[in-house]
Design a protein around this motif. Structure first.
Motif: not given
Ligand SMILES: C[C@@]1(CC(=O)O)c2cc3[nH]c(cc4nc(cc5[nH]c(cc(n2)[C@H]1CCC(=O)O)[C@@](C)(CC(=O)O)[C@@H]5CCC(=O)O)C(CC(=O)O)=C4CCC(=O)O)c(CCC(=O)O)c3CC(=O)O
Ligand SMILES: NC(=O)C1=CN([C@@H]2O[C@H](COP(=O)(O)OP(=O)(O)OC[C@H]3O[C@@H](n4cnc5c(N)ncnc54)[C@H](O)[C@@H]3O)[C@@H](O)[C@H]2O)C=CC1
Length: 148
Positions: A16-25, A36-39
């Protein structure tokens, strides 16, 4: 420095990745196509929207979001949310990385690159990520053309 360098086997892990900015990217790209990735994020940058094979959930983080995951990367721009994710992850035995605080991480992400049959990784123990990146670039140049 209470750190031990390890190579984590991520095969079959739910991330799980929380956050949708450039660092998350950037951090998603390390995992893309392999697990398996969930954002989860309140919004997503163009780069993440354009990625194939990941699940995007547009919402603010909530503790129950961690259920069922093995690894979480807290990459929001809100330190309090990222710290909360760390605390929740500790409770739920989820391995956690936090982009805004080395204090609230189970593991840090080193600067790394693949080289022949190896991976070369550099960490400053969270004290100076930019210098870790610079050292990585220098090692990369040094290795070019070397016969190892
Ligand atoms: C603790 C850690 C947690 C983690 O994220 O795992 C962490 C934390 C923080 N980073 C911050 C800033 C920056 N980080 C980078 C870059 C990278 N950061 C990475 C890792 C880590 N960063 C972990 C420790 C690694 C170690 O042990 O050395 C790399 C190596 C790997 C990756 O994450 O991809 C990647 C290079 C990738 C590559 O190219 O190889 C850049 C430069 C850039 O983006 O180009 C800047 C701008 C700096 C500037 O401009 O001075 C801030 C302050 C934020 C703020 O103040 O707003 C925090 C929070 C804090 O320090 O408390
Ligand atoms: N560890 C690292 O390598 C680096 C870390 N940083 C730090 O990482 C943080 C994130 O950086 P950027 O991606 O550039 O930020 P950004 O502002 O582009 O993105 C932040 C994202 O978090 C989301 N978000 C905020 N609160 C949320 C919540 N409660 N629930 C769900 N989503 C939420 C936003 O919707 C947004 O998509 C910054 O605070 C920055 O200081 C910056 C550079 C490198």
């Amino acid at each position: 420095m209470d750190y031990l360098p390890v190579i984590l086997n991520i095969k079959g892990k739910k991330c799980l990745i929380v956050g949708g900015g450039k660092v998350a990217a950037r951090k998603i790209k390390y995992l893309l196509g392999r697990v398996e990735i969930t954002v989860i994020s309140k919004d997503f940058c163009r780069e993440i929207k354009d990625m194939n094979g990941i699940k995007l959930v547009r919402k603010a983080y909530d503790s129950s979001d961690l259920d069922g995951f093995d690894i979480v990367i807290a990459a929001t721009n809100d330190e309090r949310t990222n710290k909360q994710i760390f605390l929740d992850a500790q409770n739920k035995n989820v391995l956690v990385n936090n982009a805004t605080s080395k204090e609230y991480c189970d593991f840090l992400m080193p600067a790394f690159f693949n080289y022949k049959d190896f991976i070369v990784a550099v960490s400053s123990f969270g004290n100076s990520p930019k210098r870790a990146k610079n050292l990585k670039e220098k090692i990369k140049k040094y290795l070019e053309g070397l016969d190892v």
